[in-house]
Scaffold this motif. Structure first.
Motif, PDB file in Angstrom:
ATOM      1  N   MET A  81       0.838  -1.193   0.000  1.00 22.74           N
ATOM      2  CA  MET A  81       0.000   0.000   0.000  1.00 22.74           C
ATOM      3  C   MET A  81       0.875   1.246   0.000  1.00 22.74           C
ATOM      4  O   MET A  81       1.335   1.690   1.050  1.00 22.74           O
ATOM      5  N   GLY A  82       1.120   1.795  -1.184  1.00 22.31           N
ATOM      6  CA  GLY A  82       1.915   3.011  -1.253  1.00 22.31           C
ATOM      7  C   GLY A  82       2.612   3.163  -2.583  1.00 22.31           C
ATOM      8  O   GLY A  82       2.690   2.224  -3.375  1.00 22.31           O
ATOM      9  N   SER A  83       3.139   4.356  -2.819  1.00 20.45           N
ATOM     10  CA  SER A  83       3.822   4.670  -4.071  1.00 20.45           C
ATOM     11  C   SER A  83       5.228   5.199  -3.836  1.00 20.45           C
ATOM     12  O   SER A  83       5.797   5.854  -4.703  1.00 20.45           O
ATOM     13  N   SER A  84       5.787   4.917  -2.641  1.00 18.60           N
ATOM     14  CA  SER A  84       7.085   5.505  -2.326  1.00 18.60           C
ATOM     15  C   SER A  84       7.986   4.613  -1.479  1.00 18.60           C
ATOM     16  O   SER A  84       9.143   4.956  -1.253  1.00 18.60           O
ATOM     17  N   THR A  85       7.498   3.490  -0.991  1.00 12.68           N
ATOM     18  CA  THR A  85       8.190   2.589  -0.063  1.00 12.68           C
ATOM     19  C   THR A  85       8.496   3.278   1.271  1.00 12.68           C
ATOM     20  O   THR A  85       9.269   2.782   2.065  1.00 12.68           O
ATOM     21  N   GLU A  86       7.857   4.407   1.502  1.00 15.89           N
ATOM     22  CA  GLU A  86       7.983   5.070   2.808  1.00 15.89           C
ATOM     23  C   GLU A  86       7.042   4.457   3.842  1.00 15.89           C
ATOM     24  O   GLU A  86       7.184   4.717   5.040  1.00 15.89           O
ATOM     25  N   HIS A  87       6.084   3.670   3.403  1.00 15.87           N
ATOM     26  CA  HIS A  87       5.138   3.056   4.331  1.00 15.87           C
ATOM     27  C   HIS A  87       5.609   1.690   4.815  1.00 15.87           C
ATOM     28  O   HIS A  87       4.855   0.986   5.482  1.00 15.87           O
ATOM     29  N   SER A  88       6.837   1.313   4.499  1.00 14.52           N
ATOM     30  CA  SER A  88       7.398   0.102   5.084  1.00 14.52           C
ATOM     31  C   SER A  88       7.573   0.286   6.582  1.00 14.52           C
ATOM     32  O   SER A  88       8.037   1.334   7.042  1.00 14.52           O
ATOM     33  N   ALA A  89       7.222  -0.746   7.347  1.00 14.10           N
ATOM     34  CA  ALA A  89       7.409  -0.679   8.803  1.00 14.10           C
ATOM     35  C   ALA A  89       8.879  -0.715   9.182  1.00 14.10           C
ATOM     36  O   ALA A  89       9.232  -0.462  10.340  1.00 14.10           O
ATOM     37  N   TYR A  90       9.759  -1.011   8.213  1.00 12.65           N
ATOM     38  CA  TYR A  90      11.191  -1.180   8.499  1.00 12.65           C
ATOM     39  C   TYR A  90      12.031  -0.039   7.931  1.00 12.65           C
ATOM     40  O   TYR A  90      13.238  -0.160   7.796  1.00 12.65           O
ATOM     41  N   GLY A  91      11.382   1.059   7.610  1.00 12.54           N
ATOM     42  CA  GLY A  91      12.099   2.222   7.128  1.00 12.54           C
ATOM     43  C   GLY A  91      12.091   2.303   5.614  1.00 12.54           C
ATOM     44  O   GLY A  91      11.926   1.293   4.920  1.00 12.54           O
ATOM     45  N   PRO A  92      12.268   3.500   5.063  1.00 14.70           N
ATOM     46  CA  PRO A  92      12.168   3.689   3.618  1.00 14.70           C
ATOM     47  C   PRO A  92      13.384   3.171   2.861  1.00 14.70           C
ATOM     48  O   PRO A  92      14.486   3.079   3.394  1.00 14.70           O
ATOM     49  N   THR A  93      13.153   2.835   1.612  1.00 13.44           N
ATOM     50  CA  THR A  93      14.242   2.601   0.662  1.00 13.44           C
ATOM     51  C   THR A  93      14.545   3.933  -0.010  1.00 13.44           C
ATOM     52  O   THR A  93      13.657   4.775  -0.175  1.00 13.44           O
TER      53      THR A  93
ATOM     54  N   GLY B 268       9.389  12.126   2.182  1.00 13.81           N
ATOM     55  CA  GLY B 268       8.613  12.898   3.139  1.00 13.81           C
ATOM     56  C   GLY B 268       7.693  13.927   2.535  1.00 13.81           C
ATOM     57  O   GLY B 268       6.794  14.434   3.213  1.00 13.81           O
ATOM     58  N   GLU B 269       7.866  14.232   1.254  1.00 15.14           N
ATOM     59  CA  GLU B 269       7.107  15.331   0.645  1.00 15.14           C
ATOM     60  C   GLU B 269       5.597  15.066   0.624  1.00 15.14           C
ATOM     61  O   GLU B 269       4.786  15.978   0.799  1.00 15.14           O
ATOM     62  N   LYS B 270       5.208  13.810   0.390  1.00 17.32           N
ATOM     63  CA  LYS B 270       3.787  13.503   0.225  1.00 17.32           C
ATOM     64  C   LYS B 270       3.221  12.620   1.337  1.00 17.32           C
ATOM     65  O   LYS B 270       2.062  12.196   1.255  1.00 17.32           O
ATOM     66  N   LEU B 271       4.002  12.359   2.362  1.00 15.51           N
ATOM     67  CA  LEU B 271       3.534  11.457   3.412  1.00 15.51           C
ATOM     68  C   LEU B 271       2.288  11.980   4.130  1.00 15.51           C
ATOM     69  O   LEU B 271       1.430  11.201   4.554  1.00 15.51           O
ATOM     70  N   ASP B 272       2.176  13.284   4.267  1.00 18.87           N
ATOM     71  CA  ASP B 272       1.023  13.862   4.953  1.00 18.87           C
ATOM     72  C   ASP B 272      -0.089  14.272   3.998  1.00 18.87           C
ATOM     73  O   ASP B 272      -1.049  14.946   4.386  1.00 18.87           O
ATOM     74  N   ASP B 273       0.059  13.865   2.731  1.00 15.56           N
ATOM     75  CA  ASP B 273      -0.938  14.211   1.712  1.00 15.56           C
ATOM     76  C   ASP B 273      -1.256  12.959   0.901  1.00 15.56           C
ATOM     77  O   ASP B 273      -0.764  12.786  -0.220  1.00 15.56           O
ATOM     78  N   PRO B 274      -2.076  12.060   1.452  1.00 16.30           N
ATOM     79  CA  PRO B 274      -2.348  10.786   0.773  1.00 16.30           C
ATOM     80  C   PRO B 274      -2.872  10.947  -0.645  1.00 16.30           C
ATOM     81  O   PRO B 274      -2.495  10.182  -1.540  1.00 16.30           O
TER      82      PRO B 274
END
Length: 518
Positions: free
Chosen positions: A134-146, A432-438
């Motif tokens: 669920m995501g387009s950035s791999t920032e939503h990984s529970a183990y940290g972003p790629t 981080g740019e779009k994390l607060d703007d789903p």
């Protein structure tokens, strides 16, 4: 840095077959590269969640021993591969990027993994991903972003950013991915690699941790069109364990890629989708602005296709303007059903509240701790869309839009053999740019989603580098269902022309990663 890691999978296969290099040498070179640049979530590419070094070297040695003994081997035997962590792997951790599956080691292999093992590929490890894809950035990984190997401050796409980044960082020559709304193609676009979503049912879903069962599709990730075709041929085929698996023969994707590499597209009709070809100052398909550099490289690619003999026409698919909205009702609805099995009762994480907990309170505490914000957001949305009194208004209406999209594709393919668009509206955006703007994050998949709703195959390949930021751009090719070979013929032809235009591959222009160690 060993030159072996810069070789294509096809070139490595030839060297291995000829005895010019051993699989152990090739595998060790890639493991050394991973150790040098992958790092951790705090520093490095962080493409891998688990590296299976000992297992990989053991697999490689068995290939070398069999080759020395004269045992017939498959074409890609001994070539390393990275596996997206959404695919179950017996004896290796499988987390789907979620805390709720932390430490889970499956007792069985996904069919795709079985096919990879049967082809004697060497599995390097499991790659990072957005939680449950669920995501387009791999920032939503529970183990940290790629991080994107082109620029560590940028995203590598998602959900399969780990696989795409591993390819772009030369940590693996091949990787697997899954594509629910663009999770293979969008990461390929922003990392300068190649990604293919096969026809729905063309590759088995058995053993894939499901997100949305009517949309999910496994596919190949590579650095060249031919490499993607070689892996596609390994992954594809009928599987009785998957009720949606096609019984059709695997399309001749490798032959098509080899044919297309000659660059002749005479007689091929290429359709430009009006609704997916925005402009840098205006809107396209739901209001997503297309970056000027993305459009410039796309238009250059169209000119190259015409020079190769293709006829370029414009087609219209009006229902595509509603595709994003329909997708974000269908996907959460199916996700809320698929993720209900993570109940803390059978496997995975279990959080036990104090006092005298009941099954319900254990389940609630576990899901609160184990699921990330994006997963919770989509479960809530999907459960609401399926609830009594809202099913017809939301989920039912979205399915009607899906039918309209399928009809638009059918009409478009009467006018063109393949359809094209930019893969993603922009190049890789900052972490981080779009994390607060789903909503802004969701719009990154505006061009890729229609193919999943219709079940047709799609490919993204590098179209060049954007002038404004020096980052890679991608062009998307789409073909009718069961006509995957068209993607490979046209893709290989365009790839050859783009290599001539840019004086080599797009990745030849990527900056070298320096100063990163585990």
């Amino acid at each position: 840095m060993s030159e072996l890691i810069k070789q294509t999978a096809a070139a490595l296969a030839e060297k291995l077959s000829a005895g010019e290099v051993s699989s152990v040498e090739v595998t060790q070179a890639h493991l050394d590269r991973i150790a040098a640049v992958d790092g951790t979530a705090e520093a490095g590419v962080h493409a891998f969640l688990h590296v299976a070094a000992e297992r990989a070297l053991a697999q490689a040695k068995r290939v070398d021993d069999d080759r020395a003994a004269g045992v017939p081997l498959p074409p890609l035997a001994g070539v390393p591969i990275a596996v997206k962590d959404v695919m179950t792997t017996r004896g290796l951790p499988t987390t789907a990027g979620s805390r709720i599956l932390e430490g889970w080691v499956p007792p069985y292999d996904a069919t795709v993994v079985q096919k990879i093992d049967a082809a004697r590929l060497v599995t390097l490890g499991k790659t990072n991903m957005d939680e449950f894809a669920m995501g387009s950035s791999t920032e939503h990984s529970a183990y940290g972003p790629t991080r994107n190997p082109w620029d560590f401050t940028r995203i590598p796409g998602g959900s399969g950013g780990g696989s795409a980044a591993a390819l772009a960082a030369f940590e693996a020559p091949l990787a697997t991915g899954t594509d629910t709304g663009g999770s293979i193609r969008q990461p390929a676009s922003v990392t300068g690699t190649v990604g293919v979503k096969p026809t729905y049912g063309g590759v088995s879903r058995y053993g894939l941790i499901a997100l949305a069962s009517s949309l999910d599709q496994a596919g190949p990730c590579a650095r060249t069109v031919l490499d993607a075709a070689l892996l596609h041929e390994v992954m594809a085929g009928y599987d009785p364990c998957d009720s949606t698996s096609l019984t059709d023969p695997t399309p001749p994707v490798v032959a098509a890629a080899r044919e297309g590499a000659h660059g002749d597209l005479s007689g091929v009709r290429v359709g430009v989708i009006r609704e997916l070809h925005g402009n840098s100052s205006g809107d396209a398909s739901g209001g997503s602005g297309y970056q000027a550099g993305v459009l410039a490289r796309f238009d250059e690619s169209l000119n190259l296709l015409q020079k190769a003999g293709a006829e370029v026409v414009e087609v219209s698919c009006p229902s595509f303007t509603a595709a994003l909205a329909a997708y974000y009702l269908i996907l959460p609805s199916e996700a809320s059903s698929n993720l209900a099995k993570f109940d803390a009762m059978r496997y995975g994480l279990r959080v036990t509240p104090e006092g005298a907990p009941s099954a319900e309170t254990v389940m609630a505490a576990t899901r609160e701790a184990g699921f990330g914000d994006e997963v919770k957001r989509r479960i809530i949305l999907g459960t609401y869309a399926l609830s009594s009194g809202y099913y017809d208004a939301y989920y039912g209406s979205a399915q009607k839009v899906r039918t309209l999209i399928q009809r638009d594709f059918a009409k478009a393919f009467e006018q063109a053999d393949v359809l094209v668009s930019p893969t993603s509206p922009t190049t890789a955006f900052p972490l981080g740019e779009k994390l607060d703007d789903p909503l802004s994050m969701y719009l990154q998949d505006v061009a890729t989603i229609p193919a999943n709703l219709a079940g047709i195959p799609g490919m993204s390949l590098p179209s060049g580098i954007a002038d404004e930021d020096g980052l890679p751009t991608g062009i998307q090719l789409l073909a009718p269902a069961r006509a995957d070979e068209r993607l490979y013929r046209v893709g290989a032809a365009l790839e050859a022309l783009l290599h001539e235009r840019w004086g080599g591959t797009i990745l030849d222009r990527a900056p070298e990663i320096e100063g990163v160690t585990r």
